[in-house]
Design a protein around this motif. Structure first.
Motif, PDB file in Angstrom:
ATOM      1  N   LEU A  51       0.424  -0.931  -0.089  1.00  0.00           N
ATOM      2  CA  LEU A  51      -0.266  -0.014   0.013  1.00  0.00           C
ATOM      3  C   LEU A  51       1.140   1.617  -0.007  1.00  0.00           C
ATOM      4  O   LEU A  51       1.003   2.020  -0.904  1.00  0.00           O
ATOM      5  CB  LEU A  51      -1.270   0.099   1.401  1.00  0.00           C
ATOM      6  N   VAL A  52       1.997   1.601   0.702  1.00  0.00           N
ATOM      7  CA  VAL A  52       2.776   2.285   0.697  1.00  0.00           C
ATOM      8  C   VAL A  52       3.323   2.593  -0.202  1.00  0.00           C
ATOM      9  O   VAL A  52       4.129   3.882  -1.161  1.00  0.00           O
ATOM     10  CB  VAL A  52       3.926   2.231   2.042  1.00  0.00           C
ATOM     11  N   LYS A  53       3.993   1.261  -1.284  1.00  0.00           N
ATOM     12  CA  LYS A  53       4.265   1.845  -2.380  1.00  0.00           C
ATOM     13  C   LYS A  53       3.308   2.027  -3.208  1.00  0.00           C
ATOM     14  O   LYS A  53       4.356   3.276  -4.551  1.00  0.00           O
ATOM     15  CB  LYS A  53       4.722   0.537  -2.902  1.00  0.00           C
ATOM     16  N   LEU A  54       2.623   1.314  -3.581  1.00  0.00           N
ATOM     17  CA  LEU A  54       1.480   1.936  -4.438  1.00  0.00           C
ATOM     18  C   LEU A  54       1.158   3.817  -4.033  1.00  0.00           C
ATOM     19  O   LEU A  54       0.523   4.477  -5.483  1.00  0.00           O
ATOM     20  CB  LEU A  54       0.324   1.085  -4.712  1.00  0.00           C
ATOM     21  N   LYS A  55       0.831   3.945  -3.166  1.00  0.00           N
ATOM     22  CA  LYS A  55       0.465   5.243  -3.054  1.00  0.00           C
ATOM     23  C   LYS A  55       1.499   6.550  -3.034  1.00  0.00           C
ATOM     24  O   LYS A  55       2.059   7.064  -3.643  1.00  0.00           O
ATOM     25  CB  LYS A  55       0.487   5.835  -1.258  1.00  0.00           C
ATOM     26  N   LYS A  56       3.239   6.202  -3.002  1.00  0.00           N
ATOM     27  CA  LYS A  56       4.486   6.805  -3.248  1.00  0.00           C
ATOM     28  C   LYS A  56       4.494   6.876  -4.862  1.00  0.00           C
ATOM     29  O   LYS A  56       4.047   7.585  -5.766  1.00  0.00           O
ATOM     30  CB  LYS A  56       5.750   6.240  -3.249  1.00  0.00           C
ATOM     31  N   GLU A  57       3.726   5.873  -5.948  1.00  0.00           N
ATOM     32  CA  GLU A  57       3.546   5.621  -7.037  1.00  0.00           C
ATOM     33  C   GLU A  57       2.378   6.628  -7.753  1.00  0.00           C
ATOM     34  O   GLU A  57       2.948   7.562  -8.864  1.00  0.00           O
ATOM     35  CB  GLU A  57       3.191   4.173  -7.372  1.00  0.00           C
ATOM     36  N   GLN A  58       1.643   6.659  -6.680  1.00  0.00           N
ATOM     37  CA  GLN A  58      -0.049   7.464  -7.247  1.00  0.00           C
ATOM     38  C   GLN A  58       0.153   9.164  -6.953  1.00  0.00           C
ATOM     39  O   GLN A  58       0.687  10.183  -8.148  1.00  0.00           O
ATOM     40  CB  GLN A  58      -0.841   7.189  -6.538  1.00  0.00           C
ATOM     41  N   PHE A  59       1.568   9.425  -5.857  1.00  0.00           N
ATOM     42  CA  PHE A  59       2.211  10.594  -6.172  1.00  0.00           C
ATOM     43  C   PHE A  59       2.257  10.936  -7.181  1.00  0.00           C
ATOM     44  O   PHE A  59       2.266  11.873  -7.672  1.00  0.00           O
ATOM     45  CB  PHE A  59       2.518  10.774  -4.727  1.00  0.00           C
ATOM     46  N   ASN A  60       3.727   9.803  -7.608  1.00  0.00           N
ATOM     47  CA  ASN A  60       4.388  10.491  -9.124  1.00  0.00           C
ATOM     48  C   ASN A  60       3.699  10.724  -9.328  1.00  0.00           C
ATOM     49  O   ASN A  60       3.784  11.590 -10.670  1.00  0.00           O
ATOM     50  CB  ASN A  60       5.794  10.289  -8.884  1.00  0.00           C
ATOM     51  N   LEU A  61       2.444   9.859  -9.581  1.00  0.00           N
ATOM     52  CA  LEU A  61       2.228   9.422 -11.220  1.00  0.00           C
ATOM     53  C   LEU A  61       1.379  11.579 -11.504  1.00  0.00           C
ATOM     54  O   LEU A  61       0.936  11.342 -12.139  1.00  0.00           O
ATOM     55  CB  LEU A  61       0.913   8.060 -11.761  1.00  0.00           C
ATOM     56  N   ARG A  62       0.356  11.429 -10.217  1.00  0.00           N
ATOM     57  CA  ARG A  62       0.177  12.742 -10.336  1.00  0.00           C
ATOM     58  C   ARG A  62       0.551  13.693 -10.607  1.00  0.00           C
ATOM     59  O   ARG A  62      -0.166  14.505 -11.315  1.00  0.00           O
ATOM     60  CB  ARG A  62      -0.079  12.810  -8.241  1.00  0.00           C
ATOM     61  N   PHE A  63       1.723  14.081 -10.422  1.00  0.00           N
ATOM     62  CA  PHE A  63       2.800  15.552 -10.669  1.00  0.00           C
ATOM     63  C   PHE A  63       3.681  15.040 -12.031  1.00  0.00           C
ATOM     64  O   PHE A  63       3.058  16.202 -12.431  1.00  0.00           O
ATOM     65  CB  PHE A  63       4.124  15.054  -9.841  1.00  0.00           C
ATOM     66  N   GLN A  64       3.285  14.005 -12.070  1.00  0.00           N
ATOM     67  CA  GLN A  64       3.465  13.588 -13.746  1.00  0.00           C
ATOM     68  C   GLN A  64       2.379  14.209 -14.772  1.00  0.00           C
ATOM     69  O   GLN A  64       2.566  14.734 -16.079  1.00  0.00           O
ATOM     70  CB  GLN A  64       3.489  11.941 -14.515  1.00  0.00           C
ATOM     71  N   ALA A  65       1.598  13.490 -14.491  1.00  0.00           N
ATOM     72  CA  ALA A  65       0.047  14.201 -14.808  1.00  0.00           C
ATOM     73  C   ALA A  65       0.038  16.138 -14.904  1.00  0.00           C
ATOM     74  O   ALA A  65      -0.231  16.546 -15.582  1.00  0.00           O
ATOM     75  CB  ALA A  65      -0.873  13.484 -14.334  1.00  0.00           C
ATOM     76  N   ALA A  66       0.374  16.199 -13.783  1.00  0.00           N
ATOM     77  CA  ALA A  66       0.131  17.948 -13.827  1.00  0.00           C
ATOM     78  C   ALA A  66       1.163  18.813 -15.097  1.00  0.00           C
ATOM     79  O   ALA A  66       1.235  19.433 -15.248  1.00  0.00           O
ATOM     80  CB  ALA A  66       0.460  18.333 -12.015  1.00  0.00           C
ATOM     81  N   SER A  67       2.535  17.825 -14.748  1.00  0.00           N
ATOM     82  CA  SER A  67       2.859  18.634 -16.018  1.00  0.00           C
ATOM     83  C   SER A  67       3.238  18.381 -16.850  1.00  0.00           C
ATOM     84  O   SER A  67       3.777  18.404 -17.775  1.00  0.00           O
ATOM     85  CB  SER A  67       4.672  18.510 -14.968  1.00  0.00           C
ATOM     86  N   GLY A  68       2.116  17.356 -16.955  1.00  0.00           N
ATOM     87  CA  GLY A  68       2.506  17.214 -18.620  1.00  0.00           C
ATOM     88  C   GLY A  68       2.986  15.834 -18.900  1.00  0.00           C
ATOM     89  O   GLY A  68       3.638  15.858 -20.133  1.00  0.00           O
TER      90      GLY A  68
END
Length: 66
Positions: A18-35
Motif C-alpha cells: 500500500l505504501v509503495k502504491l501510494k508513492k507511485e500514485q503521488f508520482n503519477l499525479r505530478f507527472q500528469a500535472a506537468s504534462g
C-alpha cells in the motif's frame, strides 16, 4: 495485481504494498500535472489496486477480531 495475489499476502505485506502504491500514485499525479504522463491508464490501475488492498486488509483485520 490480481485479487488472488492480494488475498495471499500477510497484513505486513499488504501495508508495504500500500505504501509503495501510494508513492507511485503521488508520482503519477505530478507527472500528469506537468504534462509528462505517458500512460494515463496506469493512474486508474493504481487506484484500483489501492482499493483492492484496502478492502482485503480490512476484511483480514475484521476476521482476526472475530
Amino acid at each position: 495485481m490480481k485479487g488472488s495475489q492480494v488475498h495471499d499476502m500477510t497484513p505486513d505485506q499488504l501495508n508495504d504494498e500500500l505504501v509503495k502504491l501510494k508513492k507511485e500514485q503521488f508520482n503519477l499525479r505530478f507527472q500528469a500535472a506537468s504534462g509528462q504522463l505517458e500512460n494515463t491508464a496506469r493512474v486508474r490501475q493504481i487506484r484500483r489496486d489501492i482499493a483492492r488492498i484496502k478492502t482485503v486488509a480490512r476484511a483480514k483485520s475484521a476476521a482476526a477480531k472475530a
